[in-house]
Write a protein that holds these residues in place. Structure first.
Motif, PDB file in Angstrom:
ATOM      1  N   GLN A   1      38.402  39.569  38.877  1.00 16.04           N
ATOM      2  CA  GLN A   1      38.129  39.342  37.455  1.00 16.04           C
ATOM      3  C   GLN A   1      37.548  40.593  36.784  1.00 16.04           C
ATOM      4  OE1 GLN A   1      39.100  36.368  35.853  1.00 16.04           O
ATOM      5  NE2 GLN A   1      40.138  36.386  37.840  1.00 16.04           N
ATOM      6  N   PHE A   2      36.435  41.078  37.272  1.00  9.49           N
ATOM      7  CA  PHE A   2      35.816  42.290  36.734  1.00  9.49           C
ATOM      8  C   PHE A   2      34.713  42.746  37.681  1.00  9.49           C
ATOM      9  CE2 PHE A   2      32.766  44.737  34.339  1.00  9.49           C
ATOM     10  CZ  PHE A   2      33.587  45.629  33.669  1.00  9.49           C
ATOM     11  N   PRO A   3      34.630  44.047  37.939  1.00 11.77           N
ATOM     12  CA  PRO A   3      35.541  45.115  37.511  1.00 11.77           C
ATOM     13  C   PRO A   3      36.855  45.047  38.268  1.00 11.77           C
ATOM     14  CG  PRO A   3      33.833  46.003  38.939  1.00 11.77           C
ATOM     15  CD  PRO A   3      33.473  44.574  38.706  1.00 11.77           C
ATOM     16  N   LYS A   4      37.937  45.397  37.621  1.00 14.12           N
ATOM     17  CA  LYS A   4      39.280  45.177  38.169  1.00 14.12           C
ATOM     18  C   LYS A   4      39.656  46.299  39.122  1.00 14.12           C
ATOM     19  CE  LYS A   4      42.906  42.324  36.480  1.00 14.12           C
ATOM     20  NZ  LYS A   4      42.226  41.132  36.980  1.00 14.12           N
ATOM     21  N   ARG A   5      39.112  46.198  40.323  1.00 13.80           N
ATOM     22  CA  ARG A   5      39.330  47.215  41.348  1.00 13.80           C
ATOM     23  C   ARG A   5      38.913  46.657  42.698  1.00 13.80           C
ATOM     24  NH1 ARG A   5      34.190  48.533  42.657  1.00 13.80           N
ATOM     25  NH2 ARG A   5      32.607  48.732  41.038  1.00 13.80           N
TER      26      ARG A   5
END
Length: 258
Positions: free
Chosen positions: A218-222
């Protein structure tokens, strides 16, 4: 738990999450015992981390004698063990039935359970016995902290992850009863369940696989950073009221079937 000057034992400490954890613990002022099967890499890590505060012991976490001898040596050379972080593990992928309808081999399943689940339990029980003999470090009676590594696959295993997911679900299941067992001795037990982390094991996968995994974060997208896992190890160790808990570290990820 006060980390500075204390000794930590890290399994799988020569690569991936274990290596990142060893660096963070060393930087926090701890002495670190690295337990790993890779002797050559172990010697390199000692040089990197510093011989004055680091030792390496070649250990198969499934073998009682290996772990017992490593604990005894670490106590003799570095001092009382106050923190154990279990990061040793494997992550094979195999469907229950292949395209021809042939079942997965039982040996592969048993090996994954043995290393990831039985190995972690083996280290926990032997390290806890050592901790129980040590003096408490404060008026609350705290003697040590154990942190195991599960995975979000323990909750949402993907296709091909029957062995891996089962082993990590077992780690999650161990957490609360182990914390209850050891509470009278002043030993806390917690588990971290990481999502998709940028470890050598995951980075060895094809780019399209890595991209597909991080797309569901979802976040952070990594991918997660191993250093972020290490930060959680430190905060979990230092927070005396955190016990019997499994903490997801996944950026809000919920794993899809594949």
């Amino acid at each position: 738990m006060q980390l500075t000057g204390a000794t930590a034992l890290v399994t799988g400490g020569c690569s991936g999450l274990g290596h990142a954890t060893a660096i963070a613990l060393r930087d926090a002022g701890m002495k670190v015992a690295l337990l790993d099967v890779n002797d050559e890499q172990g010697q390199t890590r000692v040089e990197e981390l510093g011989k004055e505060s680091t030792r390496f012991y070649q250990v198969d976490v499934r073998k009682e004698d290996d772990v017992t001898n490593a604990i005894a040596s670490a106590v003799s050379e570095l001092g009382d063990i106050r923190l154990v972080v279990n990061c040793a593990g494997i992550a094979p992928a195999k469907r229950l039935l292949d395209k021809e309808g042939q079942p997965a081999d039982l040996d592969g399943f048993q090996k994954t359970i043995d290393i990831n689940l039985v190995g972690s339990y083996n280290v926990c029980r032997l390290a806890a016995a050592q901790m129980a003999m040590q003096d408490a470090v404060n008026e609350e009676g705290e003697r040590g902290v154990i942190i195991n590594t599960a995975s979000v696959a323990g909750y949402e295993g993907q296709i091909g992850q029957t062995a891996y997911a089962a082993s990590k679900a077992g780690i999650i299941g161990l957490t609360l009863p182990m914390a209850r067992d050891l509470a009278p001795l002043g030993i806390r037990v917690n588990t971290i369940a990481p999502g998709v982390m940028g470890t050598p094991m995951l980075l060895a996968m094809p780019d399209k696989v890595q991209d597909a995994l991080s797309a569901n974060v979802q976040f952070p997208k990594r991918l997660g950073f191993p250093a972020e896992f290490a930060k959680l190890v430190i905060s979990t160790s230092e927070n005396a009221y955190l016990n019997g808990e499994t903490i997801r570290l996944d950026g809000g990820l919920r794993m899809p079937p594949k």
